[in-house]
Design an enzyme around this catalytic site. Sequence first.
Site, PDB file in Angstrom:
ATOM      1  N   ILE A   1      -5.503  53.067 -39.342  1.00 38.72           N
ATOM      2  CA  ILE A   1      -5.472  52.738 -37.958  1.00 38.72           C
ATOM      3  C   ILE A   1      -5.671  51.252 -37.753  1.00 38.72           C
ATOM      4  O   ILE A   1      -4.797  50.735 -36.948  1.00 38.72           O
ATOM      5  CB  ILE A   1      -6.683  53.350 -37.214  1.00 38.72           C
ATOM      6  CG1 ILE A   1      -6.511  55.110 -37.092  1.00 38.72           C
ATOM      7  CG2 ILE A   1      -6.680  52.812 -35.857  1.00 38.72           C
ATOM      8  CD1 ILE A   1      -7.574  55.596 -36.505  1.00 38.72           C
TER       9      ILE A   1
ATOM     10  N   TYR B   1     -22.310  59.994 -39.326  1.00 33.90           N
ATOM     11  CA  TYR B   1     -21.140  59.396 -38.623  1.00 33.90           C
ATOM     12  C   TYR B   1     -21.174  59.810 -37.309  1.00 33.90           C
ATOM     13  O   TYR B   1     -20.720  58.832 -36.570  1.00 33.90           O
ATOM     14  CB  TYR B   1     -19.733  60.139 -39.486  1.00 33.90           C
ATOM     15  CG  TYR B   1     -18.440  59.704 -38.784  1.00 33.90           C
ATOM     16  CD1 TYR B   1     -17.837  58.534 -39.515  1.00 33.90           C
ATOM     17  CD2 TYR B   1     -17.690  60.342 -38.057  1.00 33.90           C
ATOM     18  CE1 TYR B   1     -16.655  57.865 -38.880  1.00 33.90           C
ATOM     19  CE2 TYR B   1     -16.451  59.894 -37.527  1.00 33.90           C
ATOM     20  CZ  TYR B   1     -16.112  58.732 -37.922  1.00 33.90           C
ATOM     21  OH  TYR B   1     -14.614  58.266 -37.649  1.00 33.90           O
TER      22      TYR B   1
END
Length: 254
Positions: A24, A162
Amino acid sequence: MTEPTSNKPFTEQTVLITGASRGIGAAIARRFASVGMNVVIHYLQSHEAANETAREAMRYGARVLTVTADLRSVDQIERMQDKLAQHGLIPDILVNNAGISHYGLLSELSENEWDEIIGINLKGTYLMTRQFMSAMIERKYGRIINVSSVWGISGASCEVAYSTAKGGINAFTKALAKELAPSGVTVNAVAPGVVDTAMMNGFDASEKAALENDIPAGRFAQPDEIASLVYFLALPESGYITGQIISPNGGWLT
């Protein structure tokens, strides 16, 4: 009150993207480079990948600089800032993209692993933002865009650390947006669903097929699609959008 505007045309502004060597982050770097902006590509260890992203960006005619730093270290971030200043590259746009993931039961997650996930994803976002937002406040203009995750909104089994880090980024985004709005600085987060990047390498074909089945759009996102949303949030005309967590996820989470 008038809308805050930069004294530089958009295409002459500087964007700093953390974790931009691949995936990304690299797509974001290419998107900004495609309009000829100054692009700073941050990386930690992936020197060759960062250089390849830089070469791709330079093909658009953009001015590109690569920098390395451990985002958990104030000293290394300060040295990075000094290097940018020497090159006349003070970021108008900061994209906090750097992050790592971990898959496994919380009961099997070590304290060191927890600290690493929280440190790179969440602490790194805090330290980078704190370091670079001062110049934006002084100029009364700036864009801070944090790359979060759909799991920061809903949480994910076997990805507790996460999810915690990305949920923290979402709360950080909302709170800081209120703090910086009077200074003409917007703060937003992009929280993608499943994106077709190296982060998916730990899943086999059947697991990926099952995931795609769960997504109404029937496919994973491409990095370029996420990059386009980040780019939109950085535009001058996006100045009234702040404190938002926008989740491009193919209808997976509504």
